[in-house]
Scaffold this motif. Structure first.
Motif, PDB file in Angstrom:
ATOM      1  N   GLY A 481      -9.704  14.342   1.731  1.00  0.00           N
ATOM      2  CA  GLY A 481      -9.021  13.041   1.507  1.00  0.00           C
ATOM      3  C   GLY A 481      -7.684  13.062   2.243  1.00  0.00           C
ATOM      4  N   TRP A 482      -6.853  11.937   1.773  1.00  0.00           N
ATOM      5  CA  TRP A 482      -5.654  11.829   2.659  1.00  0.00           C
ATOM      6  C   TRP A 482      -4.520  11.273   1.338  1.00  0.00           C
ATOM      7  N   ALA A 483      -3.236  11.420   1.831  1.00  0.00           N
ATOM      8  CA  ALA A 483      -2.301  11.179   1.142  1.00  0.00           C
ATOM      9  C   ALA A 483      -0.981  10.547   2.196  1.00  0.00           C
ATOM     10  N   TYR A 484      -0.620   9.220   1.685  1.00  0.00           N
ATOM     11  CA  TYR A 484       0.219   8.721   2.728  1.00  0.00           C
ATOM     12  C   TYR A 484       1.713   8.949   2.179  1.00  0.00           C
ATOM     13  N   TRP A 485       2.529   9.024   3.188  1.00  0.00           N
ATOM     14  CA  TRP A 485       3.880   9.366   3.000  1.00  0.00           C
ATOM     15  C   TRP A 485       4.714   8.349   3.249  1.00  0.00           C
ATOM     16  N   SER A 486       5.414   7.496   2.230  1.00  0.00           N
ATOM     17  CA  SER A 486       5.318   7.948   0.681  1.00  0.00           C
ATOM     18  C   SER A 486       5.357   6.812   0.120  1.00  0.00           C
ATOM     19  N   LEU A 487       5.390   6.955  -1.294  1.00  0.00           N
ATOM     20  CA  LEU A 487       5.340   5.798  -2.276  1.00  0.00           C
ATOM     21  C   LEU A 487       6.505   4.728  -2.104  1.00  0.00           C
ATOM     22  N   LYS A 488       7.805   5.371  -1.797  1.00  0.00           N
ATOM     23  CA  LYS A 488       8.856   4.828  -1.811  1.00  0.00           C
ATOM     24  C   LYS A 488       9.830   5.058  -0.638  1.00  0.00           C
ATOM     25  N   ASN A 489      10.397   4.223  -0.086  1.00  0.00           N
ATOM     26  CA  ASN A 489      11.235   4.519   0.966  1.00  0.00           C
ATOM     27  C   ASN A 489      12.009   3.328   1.302  1.00  0.00           C
ATOM     28  N   VAL A 490      13.206   3.511   1.686  1.00  0.00           N
ATOM     29  CA  VAL A 490      14.124   2.164   2.014  1.00  0.00           C
ATOM     30  C   VAL A 490      13.688   1.659   3.492  1.00  0.00           C
ATOM     31  N   ASN A 491      12.897   2.532   4.209  1.00  0.00           N
ATOM     32  CA  ASN A 491      12.052   2.340   5.337  1.00  0.00           C
ATOM     33  C   ASN A 491      10.829   1.405   5.156  1.00  0.00           C
ATOM     34  N   ASN A 492      10.805   0.145   5.244  1.00  0.00           N
ATOM     35  CA  ASN A 492       9.641  -0.481   4.657  1.00  0.00           C
ATOM     36  C   ASN A 492       8.096   0.216   5.097  1.00  0.00           C
ATOM     37  N   HIS A 493       7.905   0.135   6.225  1.00  0.00           N
ATOM     38  CA  HIS A 493       6.770   0.680   6.741  1.00  0.00           C
ATOM     39  C   HIS A 493       6.286   2.332   6.230  1.00  0.00           C
ATOM     40  N   TRP A 494       7.340   2.999   5.993  1.00  0.00           N
ATOM     41  CA  TRP A 494       7.015   4.290   5.148  1.00  0.00           C
ATOM     42  C   TRP A 494       6.952   4.420   3.746  1.00  0.00           C
ATOM     43  N   SER A 495       6.928   3.100   3.109  1.00  0.00           N
ATOM     44  CA  SER A 495       6.695   2.894   1.798  1.00  0.00           C
ATOM     45  C   SER A 495       5.571   2.302   1.596  1.00  0.00           C
ATOM     46  N   MET A 496       4.494   2.963   0.900  1.00  0.00           N
ATOM     47  CA  MET A 496       3.138   2.569   0.682  1.00  0.00           C
ATOM     48  C   MET A 496       3.324   1.456  -0.249  1.00  0.00           C
ATOM     49  N   ASP A 497       4.227   1.555  -1.327  1.00  0.00           N
ATOM     50  CA  ASP A 497       4.518   0.488  -2.229  1.00  0.00           C
ATOM     51  C   ASP A 497       4.792  -0.992  -1.605  1.00  0.00           C
ATOM     52  N   TRP A 498       5.576  -0.879  -0.814  1.00  0.00           N
ATOM     53  CA  TRP A 498       6.078  -2.279   0.244  1.00  0.00           C
ATOM     54  C   TRP A 498       4.766  -2.537   1.051  1.00  0.00           C
ATOM     55  N   MET A 499       4.004  -1.800   1.582  1.00  0.00           N
ATOM     56  CA  MET A 499       3.143  -1.867   2.625  1.00  0.00           C
ATOM     57  C   MET A 499       1.679  -2.529   1.788  1.00  0.00           C
ATOM     58  N   ILE A 500       1.540  -2.141   0.542  1.00  0.00           N
ATOM     59  CA  ILE A 500       0.528  -2.544  -0.092  1.00  0.00           C
ATOM     60  C   ILE A 500       0.816  -3.934  -0.647  1.00  0.00           C
ATOM     61  N   LYS A 501       1.930  -4.259  -1.017  1.00  0.00           N
ATOM     62  CA  LYS A 501       2.480  -5.454  -2.023  1.00  0.00           C
ATOM     63  C   LYS A 501       2.503  -6.568  -0.719  1.00  0.00           C
ATOM     64  N   ASN A 502       2.984  -6.321   0.570  1.00  0.00           N
ATOM     65  CA  ASN A 502       3.154  -7.074   1.544  1.00  0.00           C
ATOM     66  C   ASN A 502       2.045  -7.333   2.507  1.00  0.00           C
TER      67      ASN A 502
END
Length: 507
Positions: A481-502
């Motif tokens: 499988g895979w794992a995205y880096w990372s869930l939270k980050n002030v840099n938006n594209h590095w934040s999976m939380d932000w990338m999914i929600k947006n």
């Protein structure tokens, strides 16, 4: 009636035994229909300052954290201070340009006092005359403490106060001494004045805990752990098409609540919470030793003090790391969410010989198996190593995984790539790389870190969506499988939380 009772009793025994077998094999992966789709919880239990810079805002004299690399150019001579031969002898001021021998790394003792380390790991000090500047000892405690005083209206100009209370001065290209009163007017004709350049900084766990000190660091870290990752994040992960988290941890957490200085206690209780939340929301946990004692790669995310790689240089260091792995595995082996243990993250080939790494991997694998017979054991490839160099070792192991990290970053190859070229690189080059290490009888493959970020400037949302889809398509073929880096980050594209929600990533 007796016979009927016995049959019922036997049936219950068989059922219970069956359930035990199911539970004992709960971590067995079926690569065809249950691959890991995870996000990393980076920057939480192992600090990475670039992910949340505000953590460092209140550190006094925060420019001078542990490991910062400084270069000093004499204003009178016009040349750089240099550790002759990289260390082991005198300090000179005769270099027209600066590189490794001309770089001095700080070991912070307080906000204003430091040991200063040179290229070959010796420390600045004074020779037997008490005046001449040398770098001859590898023991920081015997080297002496220095202070760096900046000019009030021009912080690039400095004086350096030596352990004898006087200031360094470059008297000539070959003579640097500590015998100036340092009371001049900061003019270009003052040999005690140097032009300072900061060329490298580190903002990891070592820097933040040493920077805030033993009185402030515990509260700073607790506030961060309390807020950066919370239970609602696990709920969001579980409802977003993901089935696992990869949790980077540091070796000091295994010594909680009293880890070695400067680390502070408390992180273990947050790791405990993570396992409780993972179990509640039916998420798998990949426990990843991100920072090993001594640093395995010299990067801030391995909690290095000054960029040196000192992990694995002694047998005791390896044994200490094995004890850390055994501690974590034993603690969480009974939690059904413990799915895999990654023995170490991103060891660097230039500092970690393959023979040392395979020795550790063999011992670490056995330590995991002692407590979790069916958990997956993940072996991280070396940065700069051969893609299949761990295959001979892995061939004798069960439920073993090879971790590779793919970023369209950190290389000049990507500097001028267009949107289309980046996407094609993933679909062609990354696909071929992954396929090359994916074999029918070999270890499973895991893209343990990737991100939908690149060097492209001015990319649209649609561009990012296409890039994300290409990554998901290709990395989805990894057999573990895979794992995205990372869930939270002030840099938006590095934040999976932000990338999914947006809407940039669609799972």
């Amino acid at each position: 009636m007796i016979v009927t009772h016995s049959k019922n009793h036997l049936f219950r025994i068989i059922c219970v035994f069956g359930m035990i077998m199911i539970m004992s094999n709960a971590r067995t992966l079926n690569p065809t229909n249950q691959r890991i789709r995870a996000t990393n919880l980076g920057g939480w239990l192992v600090t990475e300052g670039w992910m949340k810079p505000s953590l460092f805002d209140s550190i006094p004299n925060k420019d001078f954290l542990d490991g910062v690399g400084l270069q000093f150019k004499s204003k009178t001579i016009g040349k750089f201070l240099c550790a002759e031969l990289g260390g082991g002898t005198i300090i000179v001021a005769n270099r027209s340009s600066a590189s490794g021998w001309e770089t001095f790394h700080l070991w912070r003792m307080s906000a204003t006092s430091f040991h200063m380390r040179v290229f070959n790991k010796q420390f600045l000090g004074l020779d037997s005359t008490g005046v001449n500047l040398v770098a001859t000892t590898t023991n920081s405690q015997t080297s002496g403490v220095f202070e760096i005083i900046r000019k009030p209206d021009d912080t690039s100009l400095v004086r350096i106060k030596a352990p004898n209370g006087l200031y360094l001065q470059a008297k000539s290209e070959d003579l640097v001494t500590a015998d100036s009163k340092g009371d001049g007017e900061w003019g270009d004709d003052d040999p005690s004045v140097f032009e300072m350049t900061i060329i490298e900084t580190f903002k990891g766990e070592y820097q933040i805990t040493r920077g805030y000190g033993p009185l402030r660091a515990p509260k700073i870290m607790k506030d961060h752990w309390d807020t950066f990752i919370v239970e609602d994040d696990f709920k969001f992960i579980a409802t977003s098409g993901l089935n696992a988290v990869r949790i980077p941890v540091g070796w000091w957490t295994a010594s909680d609540p009293t880890p070695p200085k400067p680390y502070v206690g408390g992180s273990l209780q947050y790791l405990d919470k993570a396992f409780l939340w993972a179990r509640k929301y039916n998420l798998k946990v990949i426990l990843d030793l991100h920072a090993a004692p001594g640093s395995q790669n010299g990067y801030e995310h391995s909690a290095t003090r000054d960029g040196s790689i000192e992990w694995g240089q002694t047998d005791e260091n390896i044994q200490e790391t094995v004890r850390v792995i055994e501690f974590f595995t034993a603690r969480y082996a009974s939690n059904p969410s413990l799915y895999a243990v990654e023995l170490i993250n991103e060891p660097r080939a230039s500092g970690v010989p393959l023979s040392v790494l395979t020795k550790y991997y063999d011992l670490g694998y056995k330590a995991v198996r002692k407590h979790a017979p069916n958990a997956f054991v993940i072996l991280s490839n070396r940065l700069g190593g051969e893609p299949k160099e761990l295959f001979p070792l892995a061939s004798g192991m069960k439920n073993v995984v090879i971790d590779v990290h793919y970023y369209n970053l950190f290389s000049s190859v990507f500097d001028d790539m267009t949107v289309e070229e980046n996407i094609e690189f993933v679909r062609t080059n990354r696909s071929a790389e992954l396929q090359a290490i994916t074999t029918s009888n070999g270890p499973l493959t895991f893209v343990g870190e990737w991100v939908s970020e690149w060097q492209v400037r001015g990319a649209t949302k649609e561009d990012y969506q296409k890039f994300s889809k290409a990554n998901l398509d290709v990395f989805g073929r990894a057999t573990f499988g895979w794992a995205y880096w990372s869930l939270k980050n002030v840099n938006n594209h590095w934040s999976m939380d932000w990338m999914i929600k947006n809407g940039y990533i669609n799972l």
